[in-house]
Design a protein around this motif. Structure first.
Motif, PDB file in Angstrom:
ATOM      1  N   PRO A 108       4.611  -1.561   8.638  1.00 29.02           N
ATOM      2  CA  PRO A 108       4.640  -0.702   8.131  1.00 29.02           C
ATOM      3  C   PRO A 108       6.320  -0.153   7.829  1.00 29.02           C
ATOM      4  N   HIS A 128       1.316  -0.963   0.278  1.00 34.92           N
ATOM      5  CA  HIS A 128       0.213   0.257   0.109  1.00 34.92           C
ATOM      6  C   HIS A 128       0.621   1.380  -0.254  1.00 34.92           C
ATOM      7  N   ILE A 129       1.095   2.339  -0.495  1.00 34.42           N
ATOM      8  CA  ILE A 129       1.729   3.364  -1.662  1.00 34.42           C
ATOM      9  C   ILE A 129       0.964   4.584  -1.512  1.00 34.42           C
ATOM     10  N   TYR A 130       1.931   5.452  -1.178  1.00 32.30           N
ATOM     11  CA  TYR A 130       1.807   6.399  -2.816  1.00 32.30           C
ATOM     12  C   TYR A 130       2.396   6.594  -3.782  1.00 32.30           C
ATOM     13  N   CYS A 138       7.845   5.353   0.315  1.00 31.83           N
ATOM     14  CA  CYS A 138       6.953   3.665  -0.564  1.00 31.83           C
ATOM     15  C   CYS A 138       7.952   3.453  -1.947  1.00 31.83           C
ATOM     16  N   PRO A 186      -4.701   3.093   6.870  1.00 30.84           N
ATOM     17  CA  PRO A 186      -3.410   3.222   7.123  1.00 30.84           C
ATOM     18  C   PRO A 186      -3.839   2.923   8.817  1.00 30.84           C
ATOM     19  N   VAL A 245       2.520   5.799   5.056  1.00 29.79           N
ATOM     20  CA  VAL A 245       2.712   4.121   4.105  1.00 29.79           C
ATOM     21  C   VAL A 245       4.546   4.648   4.162  1.00 29.79           C
ATOM     22  N   PRO A 246       4.887   3.213   3.239  1.00 30.67           N
ATOM     23  CA  PRO A 246       4.080   2.099   3.155  1.00 30.67           C
ATOM     24  C   PRO A 246       3.447   1.129   4.045  1.00 30.67           C
TER      25      PRO A 246
END
Length: 211
Positions: free
Chosen positions: A60, A4-6, A12, A39, A48-49
């Motif tokens: 995390p 799970h990211i930006y 990330c 999150p 994140v991530p």
């Protein structure tokens, strides 16, 4: 596994790199900026991530993810400590680099900014951290000159780069942030380094999104 990211986030990108280096399949899942609930449900806070493991548990912290995935199969990529001189350089250079990158990140085409609400949430977060983003954008010429000067200090490392190590997880995300700056004057060695590590890690440069 699912990560799970930006898309814009250097941490990330750090976590993404290990999957490319190890040819380990992973599903990427973008969390929208401003989404606190997702999150927090996973790890108790907005970060994140986040790695979602095969057993459904969550992890995390980017380097924790790197070391976990690195240990799953094959020879370790990040077995040795990072080059301390590059670590210190990254800390010192990040001021000018992120003052260039952040105003552009808030305006660029990233999945986590796909709604007006998400973009507004991110922009306000960065204003709180960096101040007036329009003023920073207006000072781009000075920050570019500062960044170019700093880059000369690591030119020998870039010229001599031949093998991925722990250092790349520190250096590449910082340098990649500069690729959001349209026509940034990378040296040939720096551009070659970025292109090579991007290809090996399967983490794209931001050049196509550059502003």
């Amino acid at each position: 596994m699912k990560l799970h990211i930006y898309q814009h986030c250097p941490f990330c990108n750090r976590a993404r790199m290990i999957f490319g280096f190890k040819n380990q399949p992973v599903e990427l899942s973008v969390i929208m900026e401003g989404d606190v609930e997702t999150p927090t449900r996973m790890v108790g806070k907005k970060v994140v991530p986040i790695l979602e493991k095969d057993d459904g548990t969550y992890m995390p912290e980017s380097m924790d993810i790197v070391h976990y995935v690195d240990g799953l199969q094959g020879d370790r990529v990040a077995a040795e400590p990072a080059d301390q001189a590059i670590v210190e350089w990254s800390k010192q250079a990040s001021g000018a680099i992120y003052k260039l990158a952040i105003p552009r990140f808030t305006r660029a085409d990233f999945a986590e900014l796909a709604t007006p609400e998400a973009r507004a949430a991110y922009t306000q977060r960065e204003i709180a951290a960096f101040g007036n983003l329009e003023q920073l954008q207006a000072q781009s010429e000075a920050f570019i000159a500062e960044a170019v000067e700093k880059l000369t200090e690591i030119e020998p490392y870039l010229q001599n780069f031949s093998k991925v190590s722990t250092t790349e997880f520190i250096l590449f995300p910082v340098l990649n942030s500069l690729s959001i700056v349209k026509d940034f004057p990378f040296s040939p060695a720096c551009l070659a380094y970025l292109q090579k590590v991007s290809a090996l890690s399967k983490v794209p440069l931001f050049i196509e999104k550059a502003l």
